[in-house]
Scaffold this motif. Structure first.
Motif, short mmCIF file in Angstrom:
data_model
loop_
_atom_site.label_atom_id
_atom_site.label_comp_id
_atom_site.label_asym_id
_atom_site.label_seq_id
_atom_site.Cartn_x
_atom_site.Cartn_y
_atom_site.Cartn_z
N ASN A 108 50.53 35.53 -62.01
CA ASN A 108 48.86 34.95 -62.53
C ASN A 108 48.70 35.74 -64.18
O ASN A 108 48.28 36.27 -64.46
N ARG B 78 47.89 33.97 -66.92
CA ARG B 78 46.77 33.82 -67.49
C ARG B 78 45.54 34.10 -67.28
O ARG B 78 44.81 34.97 -68.39
N VAL B 79 45.73 35.54 -66.16
CA VAL B 79 44.38 36.59 -66.18
C VAL B 79 45.10 37.57 -66.88
O VAL B 79 44.67 38.26 -67.48
N ARG B 80 46.24 37.96 -66.36
CA ARG B 80 46.71 39.05 -66.31
C ARG B 80 47.63 39.67 -68.13
O ARG B 80 47.17 40.05 -69.07
N ALA C 71 49.02 26.87 -58.48
CA ALA C 71 49.02 28.34 -57.50
C ALA C 71 50.24 28.81 -56.22
O ALA C 71 50.99 29.98 -57.04
N ALA D 43 50.24 32.71 -58.30
CA ALA D 43 49.89 33.08 -58.22
C ALA D 43 49.54 35.17 -58.48
O ALA D 43 48.86 35.98 -59.02
N GLU D 44 50.77 35.24 -58.30
CA GLU D 44 51.91 35.96 -57.84
C GLU D 44 51.65 37.07 -59.07
O GLU D 44 51.16 38.32 -59.68
N SER E 138 49.33 30.96 -70.58
CA SER E 138 49.19 29.56 -68.93
C SER E 138 51.05 28.14 -69.18
O SER E 138 51.14 28.29 -69.99
#
Length: 223
Positions: free
Chosen positions: A168, A170-172, A192, A165-166, A176
């Motif tokens: 991240n 996929r978003v950054r 996560a 989660a930290e 994946s």
């Protein structure tokens, strides 16, 4: 469940190593080669090994190749024999036919014939080694398509104790982490909340450009 059966035509370096690995994985393998000495060498290491001319349709029929789940044409030096063998295996009704290509034109011809998968061992290995040489953390590289890959990246010190989660990714970065290899096992589809440990092997999937960005960020953070 029925054990999958493979027929490997051509027991050179590529064909023999592939056949032996399939045996180690628990599958049944019929090896075919025109060289009697080669067949003798593998007669006790494969389920069956026979001396045969793979361009003779009746010979392949007599060996019952149509009953196999996958046919692999691993003939390296003779393009004509490779193509004829691939056609006969395809016509026999085998579900999947895979063939080794030694050139782009050879590969293109095999694709035109409807071969299910064409492999370029030397080219593919060269690509993988090149990626490993120029990236600090990359341990392995598998090209899924022109634009997508799966890579293994060694987690650097800077990620020790960080959760997915930290990080991240996929978003950054648009890629994946689908598995984490560690000393005592593997976490498939980590959540996560799973934390990365120093030395973990991260299995990453995504667009090549995004994976490059992710890998570069790891190098920057480590510096």
């Amino acid at each position: 469940m029925k054990t999958q059966q493979f027929v490997v035509v051509g027991l050179g370096r590529f064909g023999s190593s592939l056949a032996l690995e399939l045996m180690d994985l628990g599958y049944e393998v019929l090896g075919i080669d025109c060289n009697e000495e080669v067949v003798h060498e593998f007669s006790n290491r494969l389920t069956h090994a026979v001396v045969a001319d793979s361009t003779e349709e009746e010979v392949l029929k007599s060996l019952g190749v149509r009953n196999f789940d996958c046919g692999i044409v691993a003939i390296g030096s003779d393009i004509q024999t490779s193509i004829l063998t691939a056609i006969l295996l395809k016509d026999s009704g085998i579900k999947t036919v895979v063939a080794k290509a030694i050139s782009v034109l050879h590969g293109r011809a095999l694709e035109k014939l409807g071969i299910d998968r064409v492999i370029f061992p030397e080219r593919d290995m060269g690509v993988r080694v090149a990626h490993q040489l120029v990236t600090t953390n990359m341990l392995d590289y598998i090209e899924l398509s022109k634009d997508y890959s799966i890579v293994e990246l060694k987690a650097p010190n800077c990620l020790n104790g960080k959760s997915l989660a930290e990080l991240n990714p996929r978003v950054r970065f648009g890629c994946s982490i689908v598995a984490l290899h560690r000393e005592h096992g593997i976490i498939v589809a980590p959540t996560a909340m799973d934390q990365i440990c120093e030395g973990d092997i991260m299995v990453v999937i995504g667009p090549n450009r995004k994976i490059d960005e992710f890998e570069s960020s790891l190098n920057e953070d480590e510096e």
